[in-house]
Write a protein that holds these residues in place. Sequence first.
Motif, PDB file in Angstrom:
ATOM      1  N   GLY A 117       7.372  -6.669  -3.490  1.00 13.59           N
ATOM      2  CA  GLY A 117       6.385  -6.679  -4.570  1.00 13.59           C
ATOM      3  C   GLY A 117       6.909  -7.385  -5.817  1.00 13.59           C
ATOM      4  N   ARG A 177      11.286   0.279 -12.319  1.00 10.18           N
ATOM      5  CA  ARG A 177      11.137  -1.027 -11.631  1.00 10.18           C
ATOM      6  C   ARG A 177      10.218  -1.960 -12.421  1.00 10.18           C
ATOM      7  N   ALA A 180      -0.880  -5.448   1.102  1.00 10.80           N
ATOM      8  CA  ALA A 180      -0.038  -6.592   1.479  1.00 10.80           C
ATOM      9  C   ALA A 180       1.187  -6.159   2.287  1.00 10.80           C
ATOM     10  N   GLY A 181       1.252  -4.860   2.606  1.00  9.25           N
ATOM     11  CA  GLY A 181       2.387  -4.377   3.411  1.00  9.25           C
ATOM     12  C   GLY A 181       2.128  -4.641   4.887  1.00  9.25           C
ATOM     13  N   ASN A 182       3.075  -4.189   5.713  1.00  8.81           N
ATOM     14  CA  ASN A 182       2.909  -4.352   7.160  1.00  8.81           C
ATOM     15  C   ASN A 182       2.149  -3.160   7.703  1.00  8.81           C
ATOM     16  N   VAL A 227       3.482  -1.411  -1.134  1.00  4.91           N
ATOM     17  CA  VAL A 227       4.387  -0.257  -1.102  1.00  4.91           C
ATOM     18  C   VAL A 227       4.777   0.060   0.338  1.00  4.91           C
ATOM     19  N   ALA A 232       9.085  -3.006  -5.353  1.00  2.90           N
ATOM     20  CA  ALA A 232      10.393  -3.062  -4.682  1.00  2.90           C
ATOM     21  C   ALA A 232      10.659  -4.533  -4.333  1.00  2.90           C
ATOM     22  N   ALA A 288      -1.085   7.031   0.250  1.00  2.00           N
ATOM     23  CA  ALA A 288      -0.989   7.790  -1.010  1.00  2.00           C
ATOM     24  C   ALA A 288      -1.468   6.936  -2.176  1.00  2.00           C
ATOM     25  N   VAL A 289      -1.064   5.694  -2.211  1.00  2.00           N
ATOM     26  CA  VAL A 289      -1.446   4.827  -3.335  1.00  2.00           C
ATOM     27  C   VAL A 289      -2.947   4.531  -3.292  1.00  2.00           C
ATOM     28  N   VAL A 344       1.905 -10.636   4.977  1.00  2.00           N
ATOM     29  CA  VAL A 344       2.769 -11.538   4.199  1.00  2.00           C
ATOM     30  C   VAL A 344       4.070 -11.694   4.957  1.00  2.00           C
ATOM     31  N   GLY A 362       3.619  -1.609  -6.740  1.00  2.00           N
ATOM     32  CA  GLY A 362       4.693  -1.563  -5.733  1.00  2.00           C
ATOM     33  C   GLY A 362       5.649  -2.712  -5.992  1.00  2.00           C
ATOM     34  N   LYS A 407      -0.500 -10.883  11.799  1.00  2.00           N
ATOM     35  CA  LYS A 407       0.843 -10.670  11.237  1.00  2.00           C
ATOM     36  C   LYS A 407       1.681  -9.848  12.218  1.00  2.00           C
ATOM     37  N   ARG A 445       5.359   3.159  -9.018  1.00  2.00           N
ATOM     38  CA  ARG A 445       5.430   4.616  -9.187  1.00  2.00           C
ATOM     39  C   ARG A 445       6.563   4.999 -10.140  1.00  2.00           C
TER      40      ARG A 445
HETATM   41  P1  NDP Z   1       9.634  -0.540   0.762  1.00  2.00           P
HETATM   42  O1  NDP Z   1       8.961  -0.624   2.050  1.00  2.00           O
HETATM   43  O2  NDP Z   1      11.070  -0.157   0.692  1.00  2.00           O
HETATM   44  O3  NDP Z   1       8.805   0.446  -0.209  1.00  2.00           O
HETATM   45  C1  NDP Z   1       9.231   0.763  -1.512  1.00  2.00           C
HETATM   46  C2  NDP Z   1       8.079   0.714  -2.510  1.00  2.00           C
HETATM   47  O4  NDP Z   1       7.040   1.620  -2.116  1.00  2.00           O
HETATM   48  C3  NDP Z   1       8.517   1.146  -3.898  1.00  2.00           C
HETATM   49  O5  NDP Z   1       7.807   0.408  -4.847  1.00  2.00           O
HETATM   50  C4  NDP Z   1       8.110   2.617  -3.901  1.00  2.00           C
HETATM   51  O6  NDP Z   1       7.966   3.148  -5.188  1.00  2.00           O
HETATM   52  C5  NDP Z   1       6.795   2.531  -3.202  1.00  2.00           C
HETATM   53  N1  NDP Z   1       6.330   3.807  -2.648  1.00  2.00           N
HETATM   54  C6  NDP Z   1       6.782   4.425  -1.524  1.00  2.00           C
HETATM   55  N2  NDP Z   1       6.106   5.576  -1.328  1.00  2.00           N
HETATM   56  C7  NDP Z   1       5.206   5.678  -2.336  1.00  2.00           C
HETATM   57  C8  NDP Z   1       4.230   6.652  -2.699  1.00  2.00           C
HETATM   58  N3  NDP Z   1       4.020   7.749  -1.932  1.00  2.00           N
HETATM   59  N4  NDP Z   1       3.500   6.446  -3.816  1.00  2.00           N
HETATM   60  C9  NDP Z   1       3.697   5.340  -4.566  1.00  2.00           C
HETATM   61  N5  NDP Z   1       4.612   4.382  -4.296  1.00  2.00           N
HETATM   62  C10 NDP Z   1       5.354   4.559  -3.197  1.00  2.00           C
HETATM   63  O7  NDP Z   1       9.461  -1.941  -0.056  1.00  2.00           O
HETATM   64  P2  NDP Z   1       9.525  -3.452   0.446  1.00  2.00           P
HETATM   65  O8  NDP Z   1       9.373  -4.243  -0.813  1.00  2.00           O
HETATM   66  O9  NDP Z   1      10.678  -3.716   1.347  1.00  2.00           O
HETATM   67  O10 NDP Z   1       8.208  -3.619   1.348  1.00  2.00           O
HETATM   68  C11 NDP Z   1       6.925  -3.395   0.832  1.00  2.00           C
HETATM   69  C12 NDP Z   1       5.917  -3.629   1.954  1.00  2.00           C
HETATM   70  O11 NDP Z   1       6.025  -4.957   2.427  1.00  2.00           O
HETATM   71  C13 NDP Z   1       6.103  -2.722   3.174  1.00  2.00           C
HETATM   72  O12 NDP Z   1       4.851  -2.364   3.672  1.00  2.00           O
HETATM   73  C14 NDP Z   1       6.813  -3.622   4.166  1.00  2.00           C
HETATM   74  O13 NDP Z   1       6.532  -3.242   5.495  1.00  2.00           O
HETATM   75  C15 NDP Z   1       6.215  -4.973   3.837  1.00  2.00           C
HETATM   76  N6  NDP Z   1       7.039  -6.120   4.159  1.00  2.00           N
HETATM   77  C16 NDP Z   1       8.364  -6.122   3.918  1.00  2.00           C
HETATM   78  C17 NDP Z   1       9.153  -7.221   4.227  1.00  2.00           C
HETATM   79  C18 NDP Z   1      10.603  -7.214   3.922  1.00  2.00           C
HETATM   80  O14 NDP Z   1      11.276  -8.201   4.291  1.00  2.00           O
HETATM   81  N7  NDP Z   1      11.144  -6.200   3.263  1.00  2.00           N
HETATM   82  C19 NDP Z   1       8.567  -8.426   4.819  1.00  2.00           C
HETATM   83  C20 NDP Z   1       7.145  -8.372   4.963  1.00  2.00           C
HETATM   84  C21 NDP Z   1       6.431  -7.255   4.661  1.00  2.00           C
HETATM   85  P3  NDP Z   1       9.244   3.765  -5.965  1.00  2.00           P
HETATM   86  O15 NDP Z   1       9.961   2.570  -6.552  1.00  2.00           O
HETATM   87  O16 NDP Z   1       8.672   4.646  -6.986  1.00  2.00           O
HETATM   88  O17 NDP Z   1      10.084   4.484  -4.950  1.00  2.00           O
END
Ligand code: NDP
Length: 480
Positions: A14, A37, A105-107, A79, A11, A87-88, A132, A9, A187, A33
């Motif tokens: 990650g 990235r 490590a997600g929310n 993710v 994004a 799913a992951v 996190v 993951g 958290k 995925r």
């Molecule tokens: P997103 O929440 O936007 O998620 C995108 C990521 O998830 C991409 O890597 C995407 O892969 C992957 N993904 C989504 N669906 C699937 C699936 N079905 N199978 C495999 N991979 C999948 O990313 P963030 O980086 O913003 O956040 C990640 C986590 O961290 C979340 O749980 C969020 O709640 C948490 N968080 C976020 C904060 C923030 O400030 N953004 C702060 C603290 C926690 P692909 O690239 O292929 O689409």
Amino acid sequence: NTPSIGLTGLAVMGRNLARNIAGHGHALAVHNRSPERTRALVEGFGDDVAAQGGRFVPSESLEDFVASIERPRTIIVMVKAGEGTDAVIDALVPLLDPDDIVVDAGNAHPDDTRRRQEALAAHDLHFVGMGVSGGEEGALHGPSIMVGGSEHAYAHLGPVVESIAAQVDGVPCAMHVGPDAAGHFVKMVHNGIEYADMQLIAEAYDLLRSVGGLSPAEIAEVFAGWNEGELESFLIEMTADVLAHTDAATGQPFVDVVLDAAEQKGTGRWTVQSALDLGVPVTGIAEATFARALSGHTEQREVAREVFGTDLREVEVDRDRFVDDVRAALFASKVVAYAQGFDQVQAGSREHDWDVDPGALATIWRGGCIIRAQFLDRIREAYDADPKLTSLLTAPYFADAVRTGEAAWRRVVATAAQAGVPAPAFASSLAFFDGLRRDRLPAALIQGLRDDFGAHTYRRVDRPGTFHTDWAGDRTEKEQ
Ligand code: NDP
């Protein structure tokens, strides 16, 4: 060196967490995925992390990713929360071996974390829910990390997360909070406190502007000044920054060109739902969550503006004194919001036997996370001095702060009500304070009403037992 840890993951969160881990000299297996990235991470930052003694080991398929990690594996999943995470995890499980550790490590909602932990335990896998905080900058430069799960899992994960977390006075802002969902639970409450903190700041801004007559630029200076004192915190500092910003397209204050409908991803709502279940009055967090909801009801707001008009009522204030009063009201309300949040942490901990140490939690919230603030040191000191503290509000430092600010707090809430400027978090924090210290609450009348219409019984002040009065008959009282 073969990695023993991997991250899937990549994004915003990650990717930055991966750079942080590998930048601390670790070999890290990485996967996403969509392979673009993964490639972008390695091409963009592979050399940087190599210079720090670390490296990325990229894979384009989940199978290769798992195979590239030495057993027992620690796999961090970062993710999209909810279905993405499920799913992951579902795809990972058949590829893993007993004793491997999966870290979300997600929310996640704590109930989901508990469900996932049980499901993975059936496969002899360890599951860790890890909160996190710190947004994308924090993930890169040092977040605050709240780890749940077993001691065994923390023995593997702890050294890595403690090395990449923010450090305050040489202490890492990372800890094993407690078993199963303890990490995700705290958290969640952290985010709830963040909602309350932001709502209080927003109310202070609104009052200074609408009643005090200050411009956004002037309020930015006020907040910058407040950041030098007991209110010093990341959010206060950031408020000064946002209020001082001018929109390039229009030349107007940035805050005036932003649509006034606050959005939410749901952690505030989860916190309030959990507080309702636990019976903990987190009024500040609830008001903050509802205030965001109200702001989003644009149709209702439009009709109400037409029907009632938008004029504020005339209120005379001395500008300098009002600024000082708002500062005191903000601090007192903030103390209430944090006291309520810590009440919820302790109630959750009791409910699930997590044995969360509130002083240690305050310690890891001092850096890296969104609610980081100077006054978390005072919270830690309060719990150090009295580990069985019933309410933060009554710890000497906070009790003094509330007493000192009380008169100003009442003036601000009264002024807001007279002017017609909504200050729900200020007002409800004051009501909470008054509710706690009241000698007799009207709850006695509520008990009487409940007994009258529903024979729900009541207890008496003068003797033990449970009683019911025959309201419809001769009004005699019988012990139940
Ligand atoms: P997103 O929440 O936007 O998620 C995108 C990521 O998830 C991409 O890597 C995407 O892969 C992957 N993904 C989504 N669906 C699937 C699936 N079905 N199978 C495999 N991979 C999948 O990313 P963030 O980086 O913003 O956040 C990640 C986590 O961290 C979340 O749980 C969020 O709640 C948490 N968080 C976020 C904060 C923030 O400030 N953004 C702060 C603290 C926690 P692909 O690239 O292929 O689409």
